[in-house]
Each structure stands twice: as C-alpha cells, then as structure tokens.
Scaffold this motif. Structure first.
Motif, PDB file in Angstrom:
ATOM      1  N   ASP A   1       0.826  -1.210   0.000  1.00 37.37           N
ATOM      2  CA  ASP A   1       0.000   0.000   0.000  1.00 37.37           C
ATOM      3  C   ASP A   1       0.861   1.261   0.000  1.00 37.37           C
ATOM      4  O   ASP A   1       0.563   2.234  -0.695  1.00 37.37           O
TER       5      ASP A   1
ATOM      6  N   GLU B   1       1.068   4.366  -2.812  1.00 37.65           N
ATOM      7  CA  GLU B   1       0.766   5.755  -2.465  1.00 37.65           C
ATOM      8  C   GLU B   1       2.010   6.641  -2.446  1.00 37.65           C
ATOM      9  O   GLU B   1       1.920   7.839  -2.157  1.00 37.65           O
TER      10      GLU B   1
ATOM     11  N   VAL C   1       4.591   6.406  -0.336  1.00 36.30           N
ATOM     12  CA  VAL C   1       4.979   6.675   1.052  1.00 36.30           C
ATOM     13  C   VAL C   1       6.305   5.969   1.342  1.00 36.30           C
ATOM     14  O   VAL C   1       6.401   4.751   1.222  1.00 36.30           O
TER      15      VAL C   1
END
Length: 208
Positions: free
Chosen positions: A21, A25, A27
């Motif tokens: 994830d 994104e 990150v």
C-alpha cells in the motif's frame, strides 16, 4: 453493544501488505501503532500492563520485518505511571521504537495530572515521541447519538487534551517533551486565538 467495532485485513498485521500500500501511495516510511481502542487506560492496571507488553512485542516483530520502512509507537499502561515508565524504557532501549502512543485522558484524569509528570520526564530523557490519540469509546455519548463522534468528537477530544496541556505548566516542567497530536492537533489550531483570549479574560495561564 454486540455490533462489530471495525473490519480489518492483513494490512493490520502484515508488513508485506502494508508496504505494498505504501508503495502504491508513494509513502517512503510509516509509523505504526495499536488501534487506540486497545490502549485501555481506564481498565484495571494488571490487564493493561499485559496487553501493552503483548502489543509491543507484536509491533517489534512487525517493524523488524521492514526496518527501513516502518517505525513504531508502542503502548504503555498509563494508569500505572511507574509501570508505564518501565514499558517506555523497554520500548525505546530494547525494541528501538520511535516513541509511544497514549490516549487523551486516563480514566477521569487529564494528562496534566501531576501523577503523570514522571512518565513525561522519562519520555523527555529518552527522546521518545509521545503520540496523543483520542479513544472513541471514551467520548461523550451524545456524539455517538448524533453520529458525529468520528467527524467531530475525535478531533475535538484531541484539541481538549492539547488545550489542557498548553494552558498548564506541564511543558514548563518538561520543556523537551516531544508531543505529536493526532488529527493535526484536532480543532485546536482553528480555536487557538479564542483559547488565548479566553485565558486572558479569565486571568489564567496564557498559552502563548
């Protein structure tokens, strides 16, 4: 009340799933912590101590699976300040955590209660970040009835705890304390000017 509290999937316990994830994104790194409902600051201390230790052991394993991407905020049994200091030291020295997560209150006690000063002094000494996050189960029941607990109650509770701190002498006693407030400080930033004026009108401590 018999209703499911929250649905979770493997992103809550799998470093691989969480990093997938994060990559999607963009990150680079992420702090992980326990869901606030499990902080249990108002529950019997014995159980809170055992739960905090178990959660910290899990967080240590999760972070160890991706040490260059994940860091952790551990749990402490804050209703027992002496035990909280002990668990904090283990989090920072033995587990290599970035800090700990605490609620906005401990039972009926505010974070500014003198009994918690030794805990905050230990956090200052250790360079620990203290992440302050409200617990929805402790909010005014009125907010749940209006179905605004998440939208307004949580940021409002964060702001109340923060306002209590900045209008007290806690930060004078522990000037190097690293506090991280959930929800960007909640509603406090937008209400800060009014808080300052209210304190002056009441002849109380000026948060500036």
């Amino acid at each position: 009340d018999g209703k499911p509290y929250r649905e979770v999937d493997d992103r809550s316990w799998s470093a691989e799933a969480r990093i997938k994830d994060m990559d999607a994104e963009g990150v680079a790194a992420q702090a992980v912590s326990a869901t606030p409902a499990t902080l249990c600051h108002a529950e019997p201390a014995d159980g809170a101590r055992a739960l905090a230790a178990a959660q910290n052991d899990f967080l240590a394993r999760l972070v160890a699976a991706a040490p260059d991407r994940l860091l952790a905020f551990g749990c402490v049994p804050l209703q027992d300040p002496q035990a909280a200091v002990k668990e904090l030291r283990q989090c920072m020295k033995d587990r290599g955590f970035a800090g700990v997560e605490i609620g906005t209150r401990v039972g009926d006690l505010e974070l500014t209660d003198p009994s918690f000063v030794p805990f905050f002094r230990a956090a200052e000494e250790l360079g620990a970040v203290v992440f302050v996050h409200p617990v929805d189960r402790t909010l005014d029941p009125r907010l749940a009835r209006l179905k605004i607990g998440f939208g307004l109650g949580m940021p409002g509770e964060t702001a109340t705890a923060a306002a209590a701190i900045v209008t007290s002498d806690l930060l004078d006693q522990v000037p190097g304390l690293k506090l991280l407030l959930a929800h960007g400080g909640g509603t406090l930033p937008s209400a800060l000017a009014r808080l300052v004026k209210g304190q002056r009108m009441a002849g109380e401590t000026d948060p500036e």
